[in-house]
Design a protein around this motif. Structure first.
Motif, mmCIF file in Angstrom:
data_model
loop_
_atom_site.group_PDB
_atom_site.id
_atom_site.type_symbol
_atom_site.label_atom_id
_atom_site.label_comp_id
_atom_site.label_asym_id
_atom_site.label_seq_id
_atom_site.Cartn_x
_atom_site.Cartn_y
_atom_site.Cartn_z
ATOM 1 N N THR A 1 0.837 -1.199 0.000
ATOM 2 C CA THR A 1 0.000 0.000 0.000
ATOM 3 C C THR A 1 0.868 1.244 0.000
ATOM 4 O O THR A 1 1.794 1.362 0.823
ATOM 5 C CB THR A 1 -0.927 0.031 1.236
ATOM 6 O OG1 THR A 1 -1.747 -1.127 1.252
ATOM 7 C CG2 THR A 1 -1.812 1.270 1.209
ATOM 8 N N TRP B 1 -6.923 10.223 -14.542
ATOM 9 C CA TRP B 1 -7.172 8.789 -14.399
ATOM 10 C C TRP B 1 -8.345 8.315 -15.259
ATOM 11 O O TRP B 1 -8.272 7.249 -15.882
ATOM 12 C CB TRP B 1 -7.414 8.448 -12.925
ATOM 13 C CG TRP B 1 -6.130 8.327 -12.171
ATOM 14 C CD1 TRP B 1 -5.346 9.339 -11.702
ATOM 15 C CD2 TRP B 1 -5.449 7.114 -11.852
ATOM 16 N NE1 TRP B 1 -4.217 8.830 -11.099
ATOM 17 C CE2 TRP B 1 -4.257 7.474 -11.169
ATOM 18 C CE3 TRP B 1 -5.737 5.765 -12.042
ATOM 19 C CZ2 TRP B 1 -3.351 6.519 -10.700
ATOM 20 C CZ3 TRP B 1 -4.838 4.811 -11.575
ATOM 21 C CH2 TRP B 1 -3.661 5.201 -10.912
ATOM 22 N N TRP C 1 -6.416 1.493 -17.354
ATOM 23 C CA TRP C 1 -5.877 1.113 -16.053
ATOM 24 C C TRP C 1 -4.386 0.830 -16.196
ATOM 25 O O TRP C 1 -3.959 0.121 -17.114
ATOM 26 C CB TRP C 1 -6.616 -0.103 -15.524
ATOM 27 C CG TRP C 1 -6.334 -0.408 -14.082
ATOM 28 C CD1 TRP C 1 -5.699 -1.498 -13.576
ATOM 29 C CD2 TRP C 1 -6.698 0.396 -12.960
ATOM 30 N NE1 TRP C 1 -5.648 -1.429 -12.205
ATOM 31 C CE2 TRP C 1 -6.249 -0.273 -11.794
ATOM 32 C CE3 TRP C 1 -7.370 1.615 -12.817
ATOM 33 C CZ2 TRP C 1 -6.445 0.237 -10.511
ATOM 34 C CZ3 TRP C 1 -7.564 2.124 -11.550
ATOM 35 C CH2 TRP C 1 -7.103 1.437 -10.408
ATOM 36 N N LEU D 1 -2.234 -3.355 -9.926
ATOM 37 C CA LEU D 1 -2.800 -2.266 -9.134
ATOM 38 C C LEU D 1 -4.259 -2.594 -8.852
ATOM 39 O O LEU D 1 -5.058 -2.777 -9.769
ATOM 40 C CB LEU D 1 -2.684 -0.940 -9.887
ATOM 41 C CG LEU D 1 -3.305 0.287 -9.218
ATOM 42 C CD1 LEU D 1 -2.652 0.568 -7.866
ATOM 43 C CD2 LEU D 1 -3.183 1.509 -10.139
ATOM 44 N N SER E 1 -6.485 -0.838 -6.527
ATOM 45 C CA SER E 1 -7.361 0.322 -6.354
ATOM 46 C C SER E 1 -6.518 1.568 -6.196
ATOM 47 O O SER E 1 -5.362 1.510 -5.771
ATOM 48 C CB SER E 1 -8.273 0.159 -5.123
ATOM 49 O OG SER E 1 -7.533 0.318 -3.924
ATOM 50 N N TYR E 2 -7.124 2.703 -6.557
ATOM 51 C CA TYR E 2 -6.466 3.995 -6.384
ATOM 52 C C TYR E 2 -7.527 4.981 -5.910
ATOM 53 O O TYR E 2 -8.574 5.130 -6.550
ATOM 54 C CB TYR E 2 -5.831 4.474 -7.691
ATOM 55 C CG TYR E 2 -5.251 5.860 -7.596
ATOM 56 C CD1 TYR E 2 -4.057 6.091 -6.914
ATOM 57 C CD2 TYR E 2 -5.896 6.946 -8.168
ATOM 58 C CE1 TYR E 2 -3.532 7.362 -6.805
ATOM 59 C CE2 TYR E 2 -5.376 8.229 -8.069
ATOM 60 C CZ TYR E 2 -4.198 8.433 -7.386
ATOM 61 O OH TYR E 2 -3.688 9.695 -7.266
ATOM 62 N N THR E 3 -7.266 5.642 -4.785
ATOM 63 C CA THR E 3 -8.254 6.515 -4.170
ATOM 64 C C THR E 3 -7.602 7.816 -3.737
ATOM 65 O O THR E 3 -6.462 7.813 -3.262
ATOM 66 C CB THR E 3 -8.887 5.836 -2.934
ATOM 67 O OG1 THR E 3 -9.248 4.490 -3.255
ATOM 68 C CG2 THR E 3 -10.125 6.590 -2.474
ATOM 69 N N HIS F 1 -3.369 10.389 -1.191
ATOM 70 C CA HIS F 1 -3.410 9.331 -2.204
ATOM 71 C C HIS F 1 -3.251 7.983 -1.517
ATOM 72 O O HIS F 1 -2.366 7.821 -0.673
ATOM 73 C CB HIS F 1 -2.264 9.493 -3.213
ATOM 74 C CG HIS F 1 -2.231 10.813 -3.907
ATOM 75 N ND1 HIS F 1 -2.556 10.972 -5.226
ATOM 76 C CD2 HIS F 1 -1.910 12.055 -3.449
ATOM 77 C CE1 HIS F 1 -2.432 12.242 -5.566
ATOM 78 N NE2 HIS F 1 -2.041 12.919 -4.501
ATOM 79 N N SER G 1 -3.089 3.916 -2.650
ATOM 80 C CA SER G 1 -3.118 2.924 -3.728
ATOM 81 C C SER G 1 -2.737 1.558 -3.190
ATOM 82 O O SER G 1 -1.802 1.427 -2.391
ATOM 83 C CB SER G 1 -2.192 3.318 -4.883
ATOM 84 O OG SER G 1 -0.862 3.477 -4.448
ATOM 85 N N GLN G 2 -3.482 0.549 -3.617
ATOM 86 C CA GLN G 2 -3.261 -0.827 -3.179
ATOM 87 C C GLN G 2 -2.727 -1.654 -4.342
ATOM 88 O O GLN G 2 -3.316 -1.664 -5.430
ATOM 89 C CB GLN G 2 -4.564 -1.436 -2.668
ATOM 90 C CG GLN G 2 -5.115 -0.771 -1.411
ATOM 91 C CD GLN G 2 -6.466 -1.331 -1.028
ATOM 92 O OE1 GLN G 2 -7.447 -1.183 -1.747
ATOM 93 N NE2 GLN G 2 -6.538 -1.995 0.120
ATOM 94 N N TRP G 3 -1.639 -2.369 -4.077
ATOM 95 C CA TRP G 3 -1.003 -3.221 -5.070
ATOM 96 C C TRP G 3 -1.034 -4.668 -4.606
ATOM 97 O O TRP G 3 -1.058 -4.940 -3.400
ATOM 98 C CB TRP G 3 0.442 -2.785 -5.293
ATOM 99 C CG TRP G 3 0.564 -1.489 -6.039
ATOM 100 C CD1 TRP G 3 0.460 -0.234 -5.512
ATOM 101 C CD2 TRP G 3 0.775 -1.328 -7.431
ATOM 102 N NE1 TRP G 3 0.609 0.704 -6.503
ATOM 103 C CE2 TRP G 3 0.803 0.068 -7.690
ATOM 104 C CE3 TRP G 3 0.960 -2.219 -8.493
ATOM 105 C CZ2 TRP G 3 1.000 0.590 -8.963
ATOM 106 C CZ3 TRP G 3 1.159 -1.708 -9.762
ATOM 107 C CH2 TRP G 3 1.182 -0.325 -9.991
ATOM 108 N N TYR H 1 4.346 -4.039 -8.504
ATOM 109 C CA TYR H 1 4.697 -2.622 -8.552
ATOM 110 C C TYR H 1 5.998 -2.408 -9.318
ATOM 111 O O TYR H 1 6.105 -1.478 -10.137
ATOM 112 C CB TYR H 1 4.830 -2.041 -7.143
ATOM 113 C CG TYR H 1 5.363 -0.636 -7.186
ATOM 114 C CD1 TYR H 1 4.570 0.411 -7.643
ATOM 115 C CD2 TYR H 1 6.686 -0.364 -6.823
ATOM 116 C CE1 TYR H 1 5.069 1.705 -7.734
ATOM 117 C CE2 TYR H 1 7.192 0.926 -6.905
ATOM 118 C CZ TYR H 1 6.383 1.954 -7.352
ATOM 119 O OH TYR H 1 6.894 3.224 -7.455
#
Length: 224
Positions: free
Chosen positions: A23, A47, A52, A57, A59-61, A73, A75-77, A83
């Motif tokens: 994360t 975005w 994508w 990846l 999610s990106y929030t 920011h 982001s979950q990987w 990554y």
């Protein structure tokens, strides 16, 4: 490999999702409420108008800081390997997105980036169903030197303290403890019922720490 579409979502990410191995949590400063709004809009456009970036990846929030300036920011990987594969790709779109955002809002200050793994979570035991957090609170504790054992011990003590306190009754849904990969920091991502609940909880406790954010935009890959 077919191109994956970027989808907007109004749902906040689940920090404890089982497939999230890495994360990133970072903060920008835009400088004013007007520039904060413009920055969030520029991020969303950068975005929404592109495919994508990578299948690893998840999610990106982005979130708006209650101070009227900062942007968070999250982001979950899937894992470190995903990554690194993204980062090594010349066509990952990262520089193009940032250039577009900086052109729209010149002078954004990058305050810091935390590369982390979720170590553990505390919840109030009531589940996520039908309870979307109204506020996210980010807090961090730093160590003088790399100390993975200390990171875990601090997180354990914090979770135990929440077990013995009426945090859930005050509006805290969950707290997710992320340890930085360099061993020097613990970042807590806490999900609260509302900003007011967090303010009231701090007043009741006689003080505390944490920066408050509200959800702005979320993005996920389209499903196959």
């Amino acid at each position: 490999m077919p191109t994956t579409t970027t989808l907007s979502t109004g749902t906040l990410p689940d920090p404890a999702r089982a497939d999230g191995g890495l994360t990133f949590i970072s903060t920008w400063s835009a400088g004013s409420p007007e520039r904060q709004r413009a920055t969030l809009e520029a991020i969303a456009k950068a975005w929404e108008t592109r495919p994508w970036p990578h299948e690893g990846l998840l999610s990106y929030t982005v979130y708006a800081g209650s101070d009227g300036s900062t942007v968070l920011h999250h982001s979950q990987w899937r894992d470190e390997e995903a990554y690194q594969d993204f980062f090594a790709s010349t066509g990952n779109g990262r520089d193009a997105r940032n250039a577009e955002i900086d052109a729209a809002v010149p002078g954004i200050e990058r305050l810091g980036l935390n590369k982390t793994r979720r170590y553990r979570s505390w919840t109030d035991g009531r589940g996520r169903e039908g309870r979307e957090p109204g506020a996210i609170v980010i807090a961090g504790v730093d160590f003088d030197a790399p100390d993975p054992e200390g990171q875990r011990a601090w997180s354990d003590r914090a979770a135990e303290a929440l077990d013995s306190a009426p945090a859930g009754d005050l509006g805290l849904y969950a707290a997710h403890f992320h340890v930085s990969t360099d061993g020097r920091r613990v970042v807590t991502y806490a999900e609260w019922e509302s900003e007011r609940a967090h303010v009231d909880a701090l007043a009741s406790a006689g003080g505390g720490a944490g920066d408050r954010y509200r959800f702005a935009y979320g993005f996920v890959p389209s499903k196959a």
